[in-house]
Design an enzyme around this catalytic site. Structure first.
Site, PDB file in Angstrom:
ATOM      1  N   LYS A  35       0.837  -1.205   0.000  1.00  0.00           N
ATOM      2  CA  LYS A  35       0.000   0.000   0.000  1.00  0.00           C
ATOM      3  C   LYS A  35       0.873   1.255   0.000  1.00  0.00           C
ATOM      4  CE  LYS A  35      -0.378  -0.268   5.027  1.00  0.00           C
ATOM      5  NZ  LYS A  35      -1.210  -0.746   6.159  1.00  0.00           N
ATOM      6  N   TYR A 244      18.495  30.335   7.483  1.00  0.00           N
ATOM      7  CA  TYR A 244      17.402  31.126   8.047  1.00  0.00           C
ATOM      8  C   TYR A 244      17.593  31.333   9.540  1.00  0.00           C
ATOM      9  CZ  TYR A 244      14.549  30.608   3.810  1.00  0.00           C
ATOM     10  OH  TYR A 244      14.053  30.659   2.545  1.00  0.00           O
TER      11      TYR A 244
HETATM   12  C1  LIG Z   1      -0.486  -1.782   6.878  1.00  0.00           C
HETATM   13  C2  LIG Z   1      -1.121  -3.070   7.215  1.00  0.00           C
HETATM   14  C3  LIG Z   1      -0.351  -4.243   7.254  1.00  0.00           C
HETATM   15  C4  LIG Z   1       1.151  -4.243   7.198  1.00  0.00           C
HETATM   16  O1  LIG Z   1       1.629  -3.790   8.445  1.00  0.00           O
HETATM   17  P1  LIG Z   1       3.175  -3.671   8.797  1.00  0.00           P
HETATM   18  O2  LIG Z   1       3.180  -3.248  10.216  1.00  0.00           O
HETATM   19  O3  LIG Z   1       3.710  -2.611   7.890  1.00  0.00           O
HETATM   20  O4  LIG Z   1       3.807  -4.975   8.559  1.00  0.00           O
HETATM   21  C5  LIG Z   1      -1.030  -5.452   7.415  1.00  0.00           C
HETATM   22  N1  LIG Z   1      -2.373  -5.490   7.569  1.00  0.00           N
HETATM   23  C6  LIG Z   1      -3.133  -4.375   7.577  1.00  0.00           C
HETATM   24  C7  LIG Z   1      -4.598  -4.484   7.757  1.00  0.00           C
HETATM   25  C8  LIG Z   1      -2.533  -3.118   7.410  1.00  0.00           C
HETATM   26  O5  LIG Z   1      -3.290  -2.018   7.431  1.00  0.00           O
END
Ligand SMILES: *Cc1c(COP(=O)(O)O)cnc(C)c1O
Length: 349
Positions: A35, A244
């Site tokens: 994702k 800055y």
């Molecule tokens: C993001 C997510 C994962 C992966 O999690 P990690 O901690 O990055 O391994 C797995 N399952 C769900 C439902 C997620 O939202």
């Protein structure tokens, strides 16, 4: 070229997937979460490298991401969508053969009406209260849902990165109570859950951050190196200030190198006084404030000004930067800017 280069080591990525795969026994399949554009690293290339390493089931947050991953992978691997089947998703789900993880009775109804033959999974809430059907909702529709043969029953742990947290065992028990005896493949664990041990593994795991070299996977191989080109350098006198707000004042005659990269590229402004850039093995302190596109660095102690300096690499990992910025590796990775050139190194195999 002034943009920084984000080097992505596909061999290290594949090694991390294999290591997490080896952490569960052979009856448990290991998926891959790609994702948010593969945690910022480029979902297409990441997914292809992981498919080559052996991953067959991929997870994304939304259908649009799933479509992009399908284009990169072609037909075959399963692409699951955590947000389920939202209104407006039907065409994407059908066209790109996505597998929505249905979160509610509404989504279940929508899916079975719109795409009765398209595979789906069910997401159950076991205590995180974010996504998924709760116990009562599931009880009401389980029979109908199970008769349509879901490909997966899944839930997600809220505190898996804290092994002693009592919610872990509670969620495990709830997940079993909701799914025992269904005969449907089950998935509970992301990276943190894999490390909690075999009770948490079930039929499929869903690692994300560990693949990309982040905590809580302590033994991960680092996957990214971020190299920022020096745009200009100059000698300054003792007492002159840099940047800055005169944020840094030279205590000796100094050489200042200005590199391309700043808070618009995910290098948070707060990093200014807290991290170094690296010339190979030599740390060089940041001099003054991080600005939008530029960082000024004290390179006085280097024999010569290099062409580029690294802010992520073998001496400073994603989680080191994250800690200095008061956040977590996930946010640091996914903040890394769109302006960097992403260069993929290392055979994936
Ligand atoms: C993001 C997510 C994962 C992966 O999690 P990690 O901690 O990055 O391994 C797995 N399952 C769900 C439902 C997620 O939202």
């Amino acid at each position: 070229m002034a943009s920084g280069t984000l080097h992505i080591d596909l061999a290290a990525l594949a090694a991390n997937w294999r290591a997490l795969d080896a952490a569960s026994d052979s009856a448990t399949q290991t998926g891959a979460v790609v994702k948010a554009n593969g945690y910022g690293l480029g979902a297409g290339r990441i997914a292809r490298a992981l498919a080559e390493a052996g991953a067959r089931r991929f997870f994304v947050a939304m259908a649009e991401e799933g479509a992009a991953v399908r284009k990169a992978l072609g037909p075959g691997p399963q692409i699951c969508v955590f947000s389920g089947h939202m209104e407006g998703d039907t065409a994407l789900v059908a066209e790109h053969d996505l597998t929505p993880m249905l979160n509610s009775v509404d989504q279940l109804t929508r899916h079975l009406e719109a795409l009765p033959d398209q595979p789906f999974g069910i997401q159950l809430d076991t205590g995180m209260n974010r996504l998924g059907m709760e116990r009562a909702e599931w009880a009401a529709v389980a029979e109908i849902a199970l008769s349509r043969r879901p490909v997966l029953l899944m839930s997600h742990l809220a505190c898996a990165d804290e092994p002693d947290h009592p919610l872990n065992a509670h969620q495990l028990a709830e997940f079993k109570a909701l799914t025992d005896g269904t005969g449907v493949p089950r998935s509970l664990s992301a990276t943190g859950g894999i490390l909690l041990g075999r009770d948490y593994h079930f039929d499929l795991t869903r690692p994300g951050i560990g693949l990309y070299g982040g905590l809580p996977f302590q033994d991960a191989r680092p996957v990214v190196r971020l190299s920022l080109p020096v745009v200009q350098s100059r000698p300054i006198e003792e007492g002159e200030s840099v940047g800055y707000g005169c944020g840094w004042v030279a205590q000796r005659p100094s050489i200042i190198a200005t590199v391309s990269g700043g808070y618009a590229d995910g290098l948070h402004r707060v990093l200014g006084n807290r991290v170094h850039l690296w010339a190979g093995d030599v740390p060089c302190p940041i001099a003054g404030r991080v600005s939008m596109d530029l960082i000024t660095v004290d390179v006085t102690d280097l024999p010569e000004v290099p062409a580029a300096l690294d802010i992520l690499g073998p001496h400073q990992f994603v989680d080191d930067l994250a800690e200095a910025a008061g956040t977590i590796g996930y946010e640091m990775l996914t903040s890394l800017g769109a302006r960097y050139e992403r260069r993929y190194d290392g055979a994936a195999g």
